[in-house]
Scaffold this motif. Structure first.
Motif, PDB file in Angstrom:
ATOM      1  N   ASP A 242      36.892  41.225  55.566  1.00 22.94           N
ATOM      2  CA  ASP A 242      37.777  41.531  54.438  1.00 22.94           C
ATOM      3  C   ASP A 242      39.108  42.154  54.854  1.00 22.94           C
ATOM      4  OD1 ASP A 242      37.079  44.186  55.009  1.00 22.94           O
ATOM      5  OD2 ASP A 242      35.846  44.448  53.221  1.00 22.94           O
TER       6      ASP A 242
ATOM      7  N   ASP B  19      47.033  33.696  47.696  1.00 16.11           N
ATOM      8  CA  ASP B  19      45.843  32.862  47.531  1.00 16.11           C
ATOM      9  C   ASP B  19      45.711  31.959  48.754  1.00 16.11           C
ATOM     10  OD1 ASP B  19      43.888  30.991  46.825  1.00 16.11           O
ATOM     11  OD2 ASP B  19      44.515  30.952  44.725  1.00 16.11           O
TER      12      ASP B  19
ATOM     13  N   ALA C 118      41.565  42.064  51.624  1.00 18.80           N
ATOM     14  CA  ALA C 118      41.018  41.341  50.484  1.00 18.80           C
ATOM     15  C   ALA C 118      41.358  42.078  49.196  1.00 18.80           C
ATOM     16  CB  ALA C 118      39.506  41.205  50.624  1.00 18.80           C
ATOM     17  N   GLU C 119      41.575  41.303  48.127  1.00 23.31           N
ATOM     18  CA  GLU C 119      41.967  41.888  46.844  1.00 23.31           C
ATOM     19  C   GLU C 119      40.975  42.934  46.358  1.00 23.31           C
ATOM     20  OE1 GLU C 119      43.565  40.315  42.489  1.00 23.31           O
ATOM     21  OE2 GLU C 119      42.702  38.908  43.930  1.00 23.31           O
ATOM     22  N   SER C 120      39.712  42.791  46.695  1.00 20.94           N
ATOM     23  CA  SER C 120      38.684  43.728  46.257  1.00 20.94           C
ATOM     24  C   SER C 120      38.870  45.129  46.832  1.00 20.94           C
ATOM     25  CB  SER C 120      37.297  43.196  46.637  1.00 20.94           C
ATOM     26  OG  SER C 120      37.219  42.966  48.034  1.00 20.94           O
TER      27      SER C 120
ATOM     28  N   GLU D 296      39.560  34.894  50.619  1.00 20.13           N
ATOM     29  CA  GLU D 296      39.709  35.129  49.183  1.00 20.13           C
ATOM     30  C   GLU D 296      41.118  35.654  48.945  1.00 20.13           C
ATOM     31  OE1 GLU D 296      38.234  39.144  47.557  1.00 20.13           O
ATOM     32  OE2 GLU D 296      36.760  38.728  49.140  1.00 20.13           O
TER      33      GLU D 296
END
Length: 225
Positions: free
Chosen positions: A111, A217, A192-194, A79
């Motif tokens: 992640d 990305d 991960a961006e989260s 992601e």
């Protein structure tokens, strides 16, 4: 080219000579200029390692953004992701041994990805990393592992300019620098961006000085297989 199936099955990729050779002297000089004592970090570091502040250096930032590194990190994370941290590390003579361990994912499996950029030739004599291929997880479950069992560990060796990338759940550990030979590296973390909000909360404790707002990305990078 990098094989996607092999990467996910083994949980790591060793990129030979990924860093341009004519960058290495500059990167080593940046490492040396950035070394501070273990007690000078917000959270004190172990005395058998040298640690260097390098994350504001333009060449270091260029290494972190090499397309091959971003392709592997993006494929493993799966992601949008960001560059969370980069610092210099080197095991001192007689030091550097780590028991086998996992860095561990934070919110979901896969992640986080770690990259080790070797600035010197490395091998079992000067504290190179050992890994256990395929020890990250079978499917969507974290694989159980006896960290005292070294029988499956693969001892890495190679040349300055190589880069090892691996899933944070992969079992790994540095070995002891018996020879005392230089073994400088850049330790890079892609998340991960989260995870951005939680990483911002601890950035000062990790002495992160760089801007971490840029996003990458995985669709912008292609792997085979």
């Amino acid at each position: 080219m990098i094989d996607r199936k092999h990467l996910h099955q083994n949980g790591y990729q060793l990129l030979r000579q990924a860093v341009p050779a004519d960058w290495l002297d500059e990167l080593r000089a940046t490492f040396e200029a950035g070394v501070i004592g273990p007690e000078q970090w917000p959270v004190p570091r172990g005395p058998d390692w040298r640690h260097a502040l390098v994350d504001l250096d333009a060449r270091v930032q260029a290494v972190c953004r090499l397309p091959a590194l971003l392709a592997v990190a993006g494929e493993l994370i799966g992601e949008g992701f960001f560059l969370a941290q980069v610092e210099g590390r080197e095991p001192l003579a007689g030091g550097g041994h780590q028991v086998l361990h996992r860095d561990l994912s934070e919110q979901r499996l896969g992640d986080r990805v770690t990259a080790l950029v070797y600035l010197d030739d490395y091998g079992p004599a000067n504290g190179a990393t050992r890994i256990v291929p395929g020890s990250h997880r079978p499917g969507e479950r974290l694989a159980p592992f006896d960290f005292s069992d070294e029988s499956r560990a693969l001892q890495l060796a190679g040349k300055a300019g190589d880069v090892l990338l691996f899933d944070a759940d992969l079992v790994h550990g540095a070995c002891r620098n018996h020879s005392g030979a230089r073994r400088r590296s850049l330790l890079i973390s892609y998340f991960a961006e989260s995870l951005y909000a939680s990483q911002q909360q601890t950035a000062s404790l990790r002495n992160v000085q760089m801007d971490t707002r840029e996003r990458f990305d995985p669709k912008d990078f292609a792997l085979v297989g």
